[in-house]
Design an enzyme around this catalytic site. Sequence first.
Site, mmCIF file in Angstrom:
data_model
loop_
_atom_site.group_PDB
_atom_site.id
_atom_site.type_symbol
_atom_site.label_atom_id
_atom_site.label_comp_id
_atom_site.label_asym_id
_atom_site.label_seq_id
_atom_site.Cartn_x
_atom_site.Cartn_y
_atom_site.Cartn_z
ATOM 1 N N LYS A 247 0.864 -1.176 0.000
ATOM 2 C CA LYS A 247 0.000 0.000 0.000
ATOM 3 C C LYS A 247 0.907 1.235 0.000
ATOM 4 O O LYS A 247 1.982 1.214 0.607
ATOM 5 C CB LYS A 247 -0.867 -0.027 1.264
ATOM 6 C CG LYS A 247 -1.942 1.044 1.352
ATOM 7 C CD LYS A 247 -2.768 0.812 2.636
ATOM 8 C CE LYS A 247 -3.900 1.808 2.772
ATOM 9 N NZ LYS A 247 -4.744 1.504 3.970
ATOM 10 N N SER B 36 -9.570 1.340 2.986
ATOM 11 C CA SER B 36 -8.733 2.163 2.152
ATOM 12 C C SER B 36 -7.652 1.397 1.388
ATOM 13 O O SER B 36 -7.071 1.951 0.445
ATOM 14 C CB SER B 36 -8.055 3.228 3.021
ATOM 15 O OG SER B 36 -7.218 2.611 3.982
ATOM 16 N N SER C 156 -9.642 -1.360 7.163
ATOM 17 C CA SER C 156 -9.080 -1.003 5.857
ATOM 18 C C SER C 156 -8.328 -2.117 5.128
ATOM 19 O O SER C 156 -7.994 -1.973 3.963
ATOM 20 C CB SER C 156 -8.144 0.201 5.994
ATOM 21 O OG SER C 156 -8.900 1.390 5.921
#
Lengths: 478, 483, 94
Positions: free
Chosen positions: A79, A154, A178
């Site tokens: 990420k 996310s 997330s």
Amino acid sequence: MNGLTMTIEALSGLLEKKEVSSIELTEAFLQQIQAKEPELNAFITVTRETALEAAAASDARRGRGEAIGRLDGIPFSLKDNFSVKGIPMTCASKMLGNYRPPYTATAAEHLLQAGAVLLGKNNMDEFAIGSSTENSAFGPVKNPLDPLRVPGGSSGGSAACVAAGEAAFSLGSDTGGSVRQPAACCGIVGLKPTYGVISRYGVTALASSLDQVGILARNIKDTALILNQVASYDPKDSMSWRDAAADYSAAIGAGVAGKRIGIVKEYLGSDMDPDALAWVRQAADWLTAAGARVEEVSMPNMAHCLACYYVLMSAEFHANMGRFDGLRFGMRAEGDDYFSMITNSRTQGLGPEVKTRILFGTYVLSEAQYEKFFLKAMKVRTLICRDYEEAFKKVDCLLTPVQNGLPFHWGSRQGDSVKMAATDKLAIPSNLAGLPALALPFGSAEGLPGAVQLIGKPFSEAMLLGIADYLEQEGQRP
Amino acid sequence: MTAYEIVVGMECHVELKTKTKLFCSCAAEFSDDPNRHICPVCLGMPGALPVVNRQAIEYAVKAALALHCQVQLTSRFDRKNYHYPDLPAAYQITQMFYPIAKGGYVDIETSKGCRRIRLNRIHVEADAGKLLHGSSGIGGAGDSLADDNRGSTPLIEIVSEPDIRSAEEARVYGEKLRTILEYAGVSDVKMEQGSMRCDANVSVRPKGDPVLGTRAEVKNVNSFKAVERAVHYEAERQIDLIEEGGVVVQETRGWDDEKGISISMRLKENAHDYRYFPEPDLPPIILDPEQIRAIGLTLPEMPEARKVRMVSELKLSEYDSEQITASRYTADLFDETVTLGAEPKAVANWIMGELMRCARTKGVDLAAIPVKAQNLAALLAHVAEGKINNKQAKEVFEEMFDSGEAPEVIIRKKGMTQVSDAGALEEIVQTVLAGNPKSVEDYKNGRTQAMGFLVGQVMKASKGQANPGVVNQLLTAALEAMK
Amino acid sequence: MEFSAKELSKLEVLARVNLSEKEWDRCRAAFQNALDMAVSLQAVDTEGVEPTISPMKLVNVMREDEIRPGLNRDEALAQAMETESGCYKVPRIL
């Protein structure tokens, strides 16, 4: 090459037998990225050159008989809120457009040390604020399973890229679901370990007391394998757990007989999605059939989780975001004086969702509101933790939905951060209590995979992985 | 005219002398070369996390014990949020809710007598970086430059109660605090170099009024003398203001020592709201009483106790003991030299005389003086045994002060010996008497001061090597014989 | 509990970030919802309950006072858009 959706176990077997080289593997993943990215947008940065170098180094090691372990030569992604020295980190924000961290996050370092090959950095909601990956300065991420639905967030880029065969696995961060929620949206496994098991050092903080690095992988065994590599005590993270390094594969294959599984009474109401409930009930039935004991537990304070989370998360986020002022790193706007310069930089560099959250955090922490909101939320957090403590006196783990049904459709919750956060209502509580929680593909609806969640006592990851592996194996039986 | 009372509370920031910073392993030492002691943590880079320096906590506890505070069994860190260019993360990690120590006191002695100044608390916090201002300074047209070498170095902030009642007390409080912390060995405590910084919260009220007046915080005071001047100035300013019918506003004022005035530093938007909350990245610090006791045992004998002992056991005067104990270096040097057998009063005289004189004229910091107790004791022994005279000893001492060498080495190098042999001196005495008939005549006529001149002449003729005692005897005998 | 534009601008000064009118229009409802939700916590009985700051129940995590290498200055300053003489350049401070 359907090898792109093979497990790490299978891929490392091929590497071991020299049926494929890491370079070939890496090139195949890079080709897949090239093919899929115009549609998916799961990556912000693809590190083609360094990936091929790392793959060549891995092949050379293997050629000398010095392969490091199962992850040596396996391509993965991160990420884009993980620092890797010299590789751009944007957090999907204009604010960090040209930032290259001068150091590497501990969790990333563990994977690189193990010989894993970094393919690039994944798209995400800006500074991890969001549950749909619609809030990215680099555009939204598509769900590879259904282009009309969000991939979750996310860590949406990480989930989508693993699901689409662009990487063998990915690391994300989970502050309120997330990692687990996008994993569920994209039909893969998402694990958020106990707070303190994986070092947060080098991962851009959202809310420090809630953040935990999580794993997005294709199956449970892979998840355990990765956890074994990244879980470790880190003296650079004061909240790191001393005994974090352990064998998390230990309970895989041990069965579930005698395990006490709790179903949360408060999650069985009419506001719950029937599909989500059906998946939980089916999983409960399978576990019962295998000798586990399933019982209902009551957790009355779960109703306050979202409000409690929203206050604490916004407050901590606001403080963590102060550093983005244009002075020492990131975007710098013009301004006649210091305060104008930093205000302009922040105003222009940050997106509206991020800014609104910062302002809300500012509000709940302001002197006049501190006791009423922040202190109150910290006390409610204690009550939520107690609900878990009580539940775990009766059961070994909890079985719940990950989210309330299938992933929502594009744009349906955008602009309303509370509705957006409500998506994570079922994932948030384990962040508040710092507990390990795992999202596992289970069941289906409308031709899309469903998911269930297992939540355990602190440091019970091995047990959760054992139970999840059982469900996964059962699901694969013809 | 109304009589006013000055009320002052002090906030003193003291740099702890750890090797590394409070929350990262960068060197905490001062450096002229900007941004040489920096890392992701003290630069506030995304993802970086703080880890507490154990030594800083121990020093803070030590300081607290030296100041009679109640060390708290549980303390925590908090974030104080504000934007300023010397604060990279936009929050300072400090201790708002659970400080390391509470209470305590400092006893001070001024021209008006003894008073006890109570302390409110001591907390541990990270220092900010340094801003180098262009020629036009803060508020001017120029850019500033941020240097993070000092950023995140450990500080303790010592907050007093508003017990101080005069500008003199404010100065003496600061000096006493410095002495105690120097003894405790937790800081360099140098005002001039910024390792100790004092802010004064000053207010005035009509004498007898129990209500505190509105206070102004005076910052940027760089010496204890400046503390006294700044408090005096600020109190006068407030009294004048009130007398003219004005109202004191709560504000921060910067002291300009050159001009002898303070200037309002109020920002345009006076909306300070630090949004304190517990630092989620750092677990609490829980001390056990045994550990606190063990840290207390590492404290040396403090100045008060030493003074009492020097007066009662070593028969020094109040004044002498006060002077000697004003710094740990002189107190230690005194005690060690006396332990080696030197006579206490003589040691005190040397320390207060030659040593302080050299330190003053050469501008040397007490802690940097290389004179060791064994060498001072040896020097005194040489004098006592008559091997060298006082004048020679002063010359030797100056060398010792500069080089740290042993007196024997210096004496040998300089070829110094003291001539005490009466036979050898008799010749010089006779020559001097013959050459100074006027002085001899004066002496005979009862002007005994002439003796001093004659002794001086003999000393000069002997190139300073004559034993003045012996010279005195010889001259007296010779002059008496001439009567 | 209604949230006013005046209160918003106070927050903007503290947080050093501004929302444009368009952005505020888009986020106002979310802000108000968040506030209502936060207010709802008032109804929870927390009498005698200690606050939870962190889920990790650790104490006394400290490091030894040993110097370790940090960042090279050029490496660090390379991340900043404006530097001068080995420092970060700051516009005049009002």
